[in-house]
Design a protein around this motif. Structure first.
Motif, PDB file in Angstrom:
ATOM      1  N   HIS A 182      -8.051  -2.425   0.555  1.00 32.74           N
ATOM      2  CA  HIS A 182      -7.598  -3.161   1.738  1.00 32.74           C
ATOM      3  C   HIS A 182      -8.538  -2.859   2.902  1.00 32.74           C
ATOM      4  CE1 HIS A 182      -3.810  -4.235  -0.179  1.00 32.74           C
ATOM      5  NE2 HIS A 182      -3.729  -2.978  -0.597  1.00 32.74           N
ATOM      6  N   TYR A 201      -9.166  -2.299   6.880  1.00 28.32           N
ATOM      7  CA  TYR A 201      -8.422  -1.860   8.055  1.00 28.32           C
ATOM      8  C   TYR A 201      -9.351  -1.818   9.259  1.00 28.32           C
ATOM      9  CZ  TYR A 201      -4.855  -0.444   4.745  1.00 28.32           C
ATOM     10  OH  TYR A 201      -3.906  -0.455   3.763  1.00 28.32           O
ATOM     11  N   THR A 218       0.318 -10.064   5.782  1.00 29.60           N
ATOM     12  CA  THR A 218      -0.501  -8.852   5.683  1.00 29.60           C
ATOM     13  C   THR A 218       0.057  -7.750   6.574  1.00 29.60           C
ATOM     14  OG1 THR A 218      -2.487 -10.114   5.157  1.00 29.60           O
ATOM     15  CG2 THR A 218      -2.818  -7.913   6.074  1.00 29.60           C
ATOM     16  N   GLN A 259       1.019  -4.480   4.540  1.00 30.60           N
ATOM     17  CA  GLN A 259       0.101  -3.346   4.657  1.00 30.60           C
ATOM     18  C   GLN A 259       0.506  -2.336   5.721  1.00 30.60           C
ATOM     19  OE1 GLN A 259      -4.031  -4.340   4.955  1.00 30.60           O
ATOM     20  NE2 GLN A 259      -3.977  -5.700   3.208  1.00 30.60           N
ATOM     21  N   VAL A 294       0.853  -1.187   0.000  1.00 30.10           N
ATOM     22  CA  VAL A 294       0.000   0.000   0.000  1.00 30.10           C
ATOM     23  C   VAL A 294       0.889   1.236   0.000  1.00 30.10           C
ATOM     24  CG1 VAL A 294      -1.919  -1.142   1.156  1.00 30.10           C
ATOM     25  CG2 VAL A 294      -0.190  -0.027   2.516  1.00 30.10           C
TER      26      VAL A 294
END
Length: 188
Positions: free
Chosen positions: A158, A160, A124, A128, A13
């Motif tokens: 994504h 969050y 992840t 991220q 990201v």
């Protein structure tokens, strides 16, 4: 038993988002934590400060281009004046009891582990968020705690955790966050 291998820097990201996470976690680095509490051995309130732990308690491990960077806080030690036992101050504002990382990192592990395996969760977190948390640690947190809060928001494809975003961008002093989310999808 081998320890975990260092993971390469590989944000999937925006580097701006990863940098915001790092800066917020670094903000607590080298703080002195540990509020006074009763002696865990005898329950006495008679205590005196007794320096700090030799090693800082880890808040998070950040994956950077230069390798792993540990972010930690210094922990106040106390000595009971009645029984002589030395003990840590109260860290419950920043850490869950018996956890290796700070509450926001543990919450993030639980949030992603609700939908992913511990191995995928480890990946992840690295991609991220730029965080290093071993899959075995993620599995221990899942076994220890209940399911994570399901409140989430989608940003650039994504998901969050709102609790984690609140830690990053929220205002600890007031009741209102710095930003207001009106829908479950954000376009940043």
């Amino acid at each position: 038993m081998r320890g975990p291998d260092e993971k390469p820097f590989d944000p999937a990201v925006s580097p701006l988002f990863v940098n915001a996470i790092r800066e917020e976690l670094r903000r607590v680095a080298d703080e002195r934590r540990g509020e006074p509490r009763p002696c865990p051995n005898c329950g006495s309130d008679a205590r005196r400060k007794n320096g700090y732990q030799n090693e800082p308690k880890t808040v998070a491990r950040l994956v950077t281009a230069d390798g792993i960077e540990d972010v930690g806080v210094d922990v106040q030690q106390y000595e009971c004046l009645d029984c002589g036992r030395s003990f840590q101050g109260d860290l419950s504002a920043l850490f869950y009891e018996g956890c290796a990382y700070a509450k926001p990192v543990v919450d993030l592990c639980l949030f992603h582990a609700a939908d992913e395996s511990p191995t995928d969760c480890e990946r992840t977190l690295r991609r991220q968020y730029g965080l290093q948390v071993n899959r075995d640690t993620v599995a221990r947190y899942v076994d220890r705690f209940d399911a994570a809060d399901g409140h989430a928001i989608d940003i650039a494809g994504h998901r969050y955790s709102l609790a984690f975003l609140s830690f990053l961008f929220g205002d600890d002093e007031g009741d209102e966050p710095h930003f207001v989310i009106q829908r479950s999808t954000a376009l940043w």
